[in-house]
Design an enzyme around this catalytic site. Structure first.
Site, PDB file in Angstrom:
ATOM      1  N   HIS A 551      40.056  66.886  38.921  1.00 34.95           N
ATOM      2  CA  HIS A 551      38.845  67.163  38.604  1.00 34.95           C
ATOM      3  C   HIS A 551      38.891  68.429  37.955  1.00 34.95           C
ATOM      4  CE1 HIS A 551      37.304  63.556  40.631  1.00 34.95           C
ATOM      5  NE2 HIS A 551      36.870  63.223  39.468  1.00 34.95           N
ATOM      6  N   ASN A 552      39.454  68.832  36.599  1.00 31.93           N
ATOM      7  CA  ASN A 552      39.575  69.923  36.150  1.00 31.93           C
ATOM      8  C   ASN A 552      39.070  69.732  34.753  1.00 31.93           C
ATOM      9  OD1 ASN A 552      41.735  68.976  35.036  1.00 31.93           O
ATOM     10  ND2 ASN A 552      43.110  69.963  36.648  1.00 31.93           N
ATOM     11  N   THR A 554      41.111  69.699  32.182  1.00 36.78           N
ATOM     12  CA  THR A 554      41.839  68.499  31.418  1.00 36.78           C
ATOM     13  C   THR A 554      41.110  67.096  31.433  1.00 36.78           C
ATOM     14  OG1 THR A 554      43.850  70.112  32.086  1.00 36.78           O
ATOM     15  CG2 THR A 554      44.177  67.992  31.127  1.00 36.78           C
ATOM     16  N   HIS A 591      30.815  66.146  31.925  1.00 38.74           N
ATOM     17  CA  HIS A 591      30.542  65.103  32.996  1.00 38.74           C
ATOM     18  C   HIS A 591      30.885  65.411  34.497  1.00 38.74           C
ATOM     19  CE1 HIS A 591      34.620  63.574  32.752  1.00 38.74           C
ATOM     20  NE2 HIS A 591      34.152  62.776  33.883  1.00 38.74           N
ATOM     21  N   ASP A 719      36.065  57.616  31.649  1.00 42.71           N
ATOM     22  CA  ASP A 719      36.126  58.441  32.912  1.00 42.71           C
ATOM     23  C   ASP A 719      37.263  57.767  33.919  1.00 42.71           C
ATOM     24  OD1 ASP A 719      35.513  60.109  34.756  1.00 42.71           O
ATOM     25  OD2 ASP A 719      33.935  59.035  35.641  1.00 42.71           O
ATOM     26  N   GLN A 771      47.447  52.630  43.262  1.00 44.65           N
ATOM     27  CA  GLN A 771      47.255  52.484  41.836  1.00 44.65           C
ATOM     28  C   GLN A 771      46.857  50.791  41.546  1.00 44.65           C
ATOM     29  OE1 GLN A 771      46.285  54.779  39.686  1.00 44.65           O
ATOM     30  NE2 GLN A 771      46.401  55.766  41.762  1.00 44.65           N
TER      31      GLN A 771
HETATM   32  N1  LIG Z   1      44.175  56.446  38.906  1.00 44.36           N
HETATM   33  C1  LIG Z   1      43.153  56.643  39.775  1.00 44.36           C
HETATM   34  N2  LIG Z   1      43.542  56.124  41.215  1.00 44.36           N
HETATM   35  C2  LIG Z   1      42.433  56.064  42.153  1.00 44.36           C
HETATM   36  N3  LIG Z   1      41.323  56.520  41.734  1.00 44.36           N
HETATM   37  C3  LIG Z   1      40.823  57.020  40.658  1.00 44.36           C
HETATM   38  C4  LIG Z   1      41.744  56.999  39.614  1.00 44.36           C
HETATM   39  N4  LIG Z   1      41.225  57.440  38.727  1.00 44.36           N
HETATM   40  C5  LIG Z   1      39.824  57.732  38.951  1.00 44.36           C
HETATM   41  N5  LIG Z   1      39.804  57.400  40.141  1.00 44.36           N
HETATM   42  C6  LIG Z   1      38.507  57.672  40.646  1.00 44.36           C
HETATM   43  O1  LIG Z   1      37.373  57.141  40.146  1.00 44.36           O
HETATM   44  C7  LIG Z   1      36.459  58.083  40.255  1.00 44.36           C
HETATM   45  C8  LIG Z   1      35.699  58.224  38.864  1.00 44.36           C
HETATM   46  O2  LIG Z   1      34.636  59.161  39.039  1.00 44.36           O
HETATM   47  P1  LIG Z   1      35.003  60.519  39.331  1.00 44.36           P
HETATM   48  O3  LIG Z   1      35.619  61.096  38.164  1.00 44.36           O
HETATM   49  O4  LIG Z   1      33.946  61.172  40.108  1.00 44.36           O
HETATM   50  O5  LIG Z   1      36.126  60.419  40.576  1.00 44.36           O
HETATM   51  C9  LIG Z   1      37.361  59.439  40.219  1.00 44.36           C
HETATM   52  C10 LIG Z   1      38.153  59.148  41.155  1.00 44.36           C
HETATM   53  O6  LIG Z   1      37.659  59.281  42.605  1.00 44.36           O
END
Ligand SMILES: Nc1ncnc2c1ncn2[C@@H]1O[C@@H]2COP(=O)(O)O[C@H]2[C@H]1O
Length: 839
Positions: A551-552, A554, A591, A719, A771
């Site tokens: 969560h940065n 990028t 976001h 997202d 995944q």
């Molecule tokens: N490839 C991934 N594998 C597992 N969890 C993911 C993946 N991509 C996104 N997420 C989850 O999906 C969430 C969407 O909301 P957030 O960005 O708050 O946090 C994200 C992660 O917790």
């Protein structure tokens, strides 16, 4: 032995009673059920209702007034076994009737057993005086060995001399107990004394036994209910497990009773549980239950402390929410399943299961109708339910009636748009269960509310507003050559965001953001200088935490790029107006601003100030939205909204906030279900999802509520689009999110707070499995729906290709971060640029 034997002694005035009573001799009537009993009981019941006092019974004169009480003994059945109808028997029969009891009389063992078998008396008094003692013992034995004997109280009527004449140290009552009697009753001709005795016997012996019988029924109910229930003592030693345990965990009850619960149920922080329970508080959390085959299942569990004695809990009751697991017989089926055969039908054991179903359905229907008709208000949904209910008539076939009932039940729930996981999608491996549990249900609150259509109405005037601008077309953003070349492809789905991250030294948001903002002519639309937008992007990027692995900024840039790409589609060009586009780009960029790299649940569990500020409701999303506006309005140099008129600003603000809040994963299926409903998207059996263009009227899609819904879906898809990017990017995103999850787990352990996703432990977690689970459970349906809607086959193609690759990695035993990093080093990791053709 049944119960302690009590006895009582007569007062002196009754000394000569033995002989007097025994002289009475009447040969007739070996048994009678009291004539006129019903009328008399009715009369007593009426009087009970009229007077609530409960006077002590001093003599026969008080008997009737005693019965005029609300707490008199309830109606029970008493059997008097007397070989002769003597005066004592008459008195006992008489006062029993006065107490409202149903009296039967028998003369010998055979008759006594016969009557007992048909009526199952709660209280039996057997004449045990003098020479009748031997026969009395035999009668007691015979009744006790009757198949219907359960918990009746059997009393020996003895002579007063029974106790007086015994040897000094002889405890004669023990003798009676051994023969099967519960206690002795001394003969007595005084009705006042006897009625007090009978009431005493009722309270001290009969009532506890009937309550015990109810407790046995409760055991049965526990065995038949769908929740798994464990009861331990205060040292966590298992005392009771209901049958669901056998089905879910695969152990036999005998294998677990007496063992420590900790052997099968794991919780990261038992100390925390104990701390709560010791204060008499309930505890709720996800427990990891180990099945006999060592597979782990995570189940939500409520633990209730139970105190037999005041102050300190003596037992703990664990109630696991397992209904949804039991309804899905999938992977549990190999286990011997006692419930499947007995479930529900056992109550109506002689009926065929279809009969049972329709009987239950019929019962439900009547209940639903009753409830419905008692409602004073009639909402549209009530009308729908009434229409459906009325559609069922006596002639409706049971299957159709059952389906309508089910539909009614669903309509009656308050969360119509909160879908449950499909049966075929439950129960894969624990990693997926953990992830799904944490993402979808983590911070759901009891009062969690959906935004209403009234909110959407506030947006309705958004349509048709165009932003006037005094500026000419924006100049293209300029930056270092290599970055510019990369940004030439900024609208391609295979855009390499990680290359941009490196080239911009971790400032991809400013560079890509400027490029996209200019492409969408945002400076003009916001009537603001390009420099302000640049400053704003710089400030926003600076407020992302660069040390977060996932969560940065990028990730923000990646989501913004996805949205920019989506908005190139004809479908979205048709639906979104210029202000929608601006709102979407701003929401994408902001976001996840200031995301701490920990989930909302973590913040809540650690009493973080944000959890306190937002009352555990949409903690992170509320923070991202609030901070976006706080920063944007903090200085004119960054205020991209400064030149907007009040109304336009309000609309834009509402839209941005709405989109940011829509990224909350606990509402994922709610948003998806609405989207699929409106767009007539159906998941075909064994076929890809289809967007039914012919049936959807574009004017419906252009309704403000639906435009909002499309924008929510757009930011949601962007997202979580990382598994739909080219393989190398997809792997890198998976590595980054796993790293962040592992860090959270490490910290939760360090802080001794609940571990939200225990399976995400860096030592043991399988990243490929996580995944596979993420695609299977969270994004597959949504991406299929989105692809059908905006026609972007490359997303789906990459997702499927990557999914196959994760399966391959899994088969190769690749699990940990180190394994993944090794794969990433392989130059021959085939990077295919998938075409936009449908695969
Ligand atoms: N490839 C991934 N594998 C597992 N969890 C993911 C993946 N991509 C996104 N997420 C989850 O999906 C969430 C969407 O909301 P957030 O960005 O708050 O946090 C994200 C992660 O917790």
């Amino acid at each position: 032995m049944d119960a302690p034997l009590d006895s009582f002694y007569f007062s002196d005035e009754d000394d000569n009673l033995d002989d007097k009573l025994l002289t009475d001799d009447d040969e007739h009537a070996d048994m009678y059920d009291i004539a006129g009993e019903k009328e008399m009981l009715e009369e007593i019941r009426r009087s009970l209702e009229e007077d609530a006092d409960y006077p002590a019974i001093k003599g026969p004169q008080d008997i009737d007034s005693h019965l005029l009480t609300s707490s008199a003994p309830e109606l029970i059945k008493i059997l008097l076994v007397f070989s002769k109808d003597d005066q004592q028997m008459e008195i006992l029969a008489n006062i029993s009737r006065r107490l409202g009891w149903s009296v039967s009389v028998a003369k010998d063992a055979e008759k006594a057993v016969e009557i007992f078998q048909t009526r199952g008396h709660e209280l039996v008094i057997i004449d045990h005086r003098g020479q009748r003692a031997v026969e009395g013992d035999a009668i007691c034995r015979a009744i006790k060995s009757s198949p219907v004997y359960h918990s009746s109280v059997i009393i020996a009527l003895v002579k007063k001399s029974y106790f007086i004449n015994s040897e000094k140290d002889e405890i004669v009552t023990l003798d009676l107990l051994e023969k099967g009697f519960s206690r002795a009753l001394l003969e007595c001709s005084n009705e006042g004394i006897l009625i007090n005795e009978l009431v005493g016997i009722y309270t001290s012996s009969v009532l506890p036994k009937t309550q015990l019988a109810a407790a046995h029924a409760l055991y049965l109910a526990l065995d038949r209910c769908h929740d798994m229930v464990h009861i331990t003592n205060e040292r966590n030693i298992l005392q009771f497990l209901n049958k669901v345990t056998e089905k879910l965990l695969g152990y036999k009850t005998e294998e677990l009773v007496g063992r420590n619960l900790g052997e099968i149920v794991h919780y990261e922080n038992f100390a925390l549980i104990e701390q709560q329970l010791s204060k008499g508080r309930e505890f709720e959390g996800n427990m990891n239950c180990k099945r006999k085959n060592n597979q782990m299942i995570t189940i939500n569990c409520r633990i209730i402390p139970f105190c037999i004695t005041p102050k300190k809990a003596t037992h703990y009751i664990y109630v696991y929410d397992t209904l949804y697991l039991l309804e899905n017989s999938g992977p549990l089926s190999p286990i011997n399943s006692p419930l499947q055969s007995t479930q529900r039908a056992s109550i109506l054991s002689n009926r065929k299961s279809s009969d049972v179903k329709s009987a239950i359905s019929e019962g439900h229907r009547r209940y639903s109708l009753q409830k419905l008709h008692s409602l004073q208000l009639e909402a549209p949904i009530t009308k729908v339910i009434t229409l459906l209910s009325n559609a069922i008539t006596e002639t409706t076939n049971p299957e159709t009636a059952g389906q309508i009932d089910k539909a009614i039940e669903i309509l009656k729930t308050t969360e119509l748009y909160v879908p449950h996981l499909r049966d075929d999608k439950i129960y894969t491996d624990p990693v997926a269960t953990d992830l799904v549990g944490a993402l979808l249900s983590a911070s759901r609150n009891p009062w969690d509310s959906r935004r209403s259509s009234a909110d959407s109405a506030r947006l309705s005037h958004l349509r048709g507003i165009s932003i006037t601008s005094t500026r000419g077309p924006a100049k293209p953003f300029r930056g270092p050559q290599e970055i510019m070349e990369l940004l030439d492809n900024s609208l391609e789905w295979s855009f390499d965001i990680f290359k941009l991250e490196i080239l911009t030294e971790k400032r991809p948001l400013v560079f890509l953001g400027m490029n996209i903002m200019n492409m969408y002519d945002v400076p003009n639309k916001l009537d603001c200088d390009e420099k302000v937008i640049h400053n704003w992007l710089t400030l926003i990027e600076a407020n992302y935490i660069s040390t977060n692995s996932y969560h940065n900024s990028t990730h923000a840039a990646d989501v913004m790029q996805a949205i920019a790409r989506f908005m190139q589609s004809d479908r979205l060009k048709q639906i979104l107006d210029p202000l929608d586009e601006v709102a979407a780009l701003i929401a994408a960029a902001t976001h996840d601003i200031d995301h701490p790299g920990r989930s909302s649940q973590f913040l809540s569990n650690s009493n973080n100030r944000l959890a306190i500020l937002y009352n555990d409701l949409s903690i992170l999303e509320s923070h991202h939205a609030a901070l976006t506006f706080k920063l944007s309005l903090s200085d004119d140099k960054v205020n991209i909204f400064k030149n907007l008129d009040r109304d336009t600003y309000k609309i834009l603000r509402t839209n941005i906030i709405d989109m940011i809040l829509a990224t909350e994963m606990t509402k994922h299926f709610e948003h998806l279900a609405r989207f699929m409903n409106v767009c007539s998207l159906r998941i075909g059996e064994d076929q890809p999802m289809e967007y039914n263009t012919e049936n959807v009227d574009v004017t419906i899609l252009l309704q403000p509520d639906n435009v909002m819904m499309v924008k929510r879906m757009m930011i949601k898809c962007a997202d979580v689009s990382n598994p739909t990017r080219p393989l190398r990017s997809c792997i890198e995103w998976a590595r980054r999110i796993a790293e962040e999850y592992f860090n959270q787990t490490d910290e939760e352990k360090k802080l001794n707070i609940p571990v939200v996703m225990p399976m995400f432990d860096r030592m043991t977690c399988s990243i490929p499995k996580s995944q596979i689970g993420f695609v299977d459970f969270i994004i597959n349906d949504m991406i299929e729906a989105w692809d059908s809607f905006i026609d972007m086959p490359e997303m789906l193609n990459y997702m499927r290709h990557n999914y196959d690759k994760w399966k391959e990695f899994n088969d190769q035993g690749i699990t940990t971060l180190q394994d993944i990093e090794k794969i990433q080093l392989q130059p021959d990791l085939k990077i295919i640029k998938l075409s936009e053709e449908r695969r």
